[in-house]
Design an enzyme around this catalytic site. Structure first.
Site, short mmCIF file in Angstrom:
data_model
loop_
_atom_site.label_atom_id
_atom_site.label_comp_id
_atom_site.label_asym_id
_atom_site.label_seq_id
_atom_site.Cartn_x
_atom_site.Cartn_y
_atom_site.Cartn_z
N LYS A 9 5.07 4.22 16.38
CA LYS A 9 3.83 4.61 17.07
C LYS A 9 3.79 4.01 18.47
O LYS A 9 3.40 4.67 19.44
CB LYS A 9 2.61 4.17 16.24
CG LYS A 9 2.44 5.00 14.97
CD LYS A 9 1.44 4.42 13.99
CE LYS A 9 1.50 5.20 12.67
NZ LYS A 9 0.64 4.63 11.62
N GLN A 48 -2.89 -0.56 10.37
CA GLN A 48 -1.80 0.03 9.60
C GLN A 48 -1.99 -0.25 8.10
O GLN A 48 -2.17 -1.40 7.70
CB GLN A 48 -0.45 -0.55 10.08
CG GLN A 48 0.75 0.06 9.40
CD GLN A 48 0.93 1.56 9.67
OE1 GLN A 48 0.77 2.02 10.80
NE2 GLN A 48 1.25 2.32 8.65
N ASP A 53 -7.10 7.43 13.45
CA ASP A 53 -6.42 7.83 12.20
C ASP A 53 -7.26 8.87 11.45
O ASP A 53 -6.76 9.54 10.55
CB ASP A 53 -6.24 6.60 11.29
CG ASP A 53 -4.81 6.07 11.30
OD1 ASP A 53 -3.90 6.83 11.69
OD2 ASP A 53 -4.61 4.91 10.90
#
Ligand code: NAP
Length: 295
Positions: free
Chosen positions: A52, A100, A123
């Protein structure tokens, strides 16, 4: 049979994003800024976060990585993580951030997700974004389903009127993908069936699919007898399986028995190089959207 190249599609989209960012910066705007919180040292999470951060560089974004230690002996205090989330929520220089997943077992993931400001939840996991997505309102779409929908769109694969069968009902893949494909309008209008571990006669359901999506986490689970001739197959699965021929000691395996299923399909996504790169690109698109909303 067409192999749907997610890697090439993702590269093309990243180039489009980079061009938009360059033009934003030329107009005097900040480059979009994505922050990532990484708890502990899980191998898979380290790789995903590194990918990412690299994608941010490819797109011309600023990125920040916040590492929080957590071990068996000294587990991370939830209050420390929440304080970091609060700081990022308030930081005007951060457009979006992710925590994460998975988190260590002692941390309540849902509480963490709900602590993120929905306007920075790139997200798309916060219930506000999930609810807005399922009602068809503007939102941050969950990255993997949005990546799948974009991959289909860019390969001129129509979903309207198609029978889509999704195996897997997780909050990050199966359910949000079903919600997106059900929406009225472009890239939607599908008849969607979602299967799970309590679905009886699974093969009889998957064989009815014009588009079959496997999001299970069990290597090679979808076998040729479960797939109709000419179906389009999207393999979301990414399980690390031991492979002594690789330097890393493992390879990524999809949920589809690719070798035997691919010859039956009209199109199929490979693993790796299918859905995975598109997931990261969706995160980049959400971050760009977050930055634009802050102009
Ligand atoms: P998950 O939360 O573990 O969900 C797995 C789903 O599969 C569950 O709904 C489960 O049913 C269902 N399932 C398990 N065994 C089954 C069986 N025998 N028959 C039918 N359904 C069964 O997994 P996830 O987070 O959605 O991830 C799925 C896979 O996709 C994993 O390999 C993950 O690594 C991968 N993934 C890849 C990306 C990417 O970017 N490429 C992104 C996200 C996930 P129940 O609900 O009944 O338990």
């Amino acid at each position: 049979m067409q192999i749907i190249d997610g890697k090439a599609t993702a590269a093309a989209i990243k180039a489009e994003i980079a061009a938009k960012v360059a033009s934003r910066v030329a107009q005097g705007h900040r480059a979009p800024h994505l922050a990532a919180i990484l708890v502990g040292h899980d191998g898979g999470s380290e790789t995903y976060v590194a990918n990412k951060i690299k994608a941010c560089a490819d797109c011309g974004f600023k990125s920040s990585l916040i590492r929080l230690e957590s071990t068996k002996e000294t587990p991370l205090d939830l209050a420390v993580l929440m304080a970091e989330i609060d700081r990022l929520n308030k930081d005007p220089e951060v457009d979006g951030f992710i925590v994460q997943l998975p988190l260590p077992h002692h941390i309540d993931e849902q509480a963490v997700i709900e602590a993120i400001d929905p306007s920075k939840d790139v997200d798309g996991f916060h219930p506000v974004n999930v609810g807005r997505q399922s009602t068809g309102l503007p939102c941050f779409h969950s990255a993997t389903p949005a990546g799948i929908v974009e991959l289909l769109r860019r390969h001129n694969i129509e979903t309207a009127g198609k029978n889509v069968v999704i195996v897997g009902r997780s909050n990050i893949v199966g359910k949000p993908l079903a919600a997106m494909l059900l929406q009225k309008g472009p890239q939607g209008d599908a008849t969607v069936t979602v299967c799970h571990s309590a679905t009886p006669n699974l093969a009889s359901v998957t064989r009815r699919a014009d588009i079959l999506v496997a999001a299970i986490g069990r290597p090679g689970f979808i076998t040729a007898d479960m797939v109709a001739d000419g179906a389009i197959v999207v393999d979301v699965g990414t399980t690390r399986v031991p492979d002594s021929s690789r330097k890393s000691g493992f390879r990524l395996s999809g949920d589809v028995d690719y070798e035997n299923v691919a010859p039956k399909c009209s199109a199929i996504t490979p693993v790796p190089g299918g859905v995975g790169p598109m997931t990261i690109v969706s995160l980049m698109l959400n971050t760009l959207q977050a930055a634009e909303a802050r102009d």
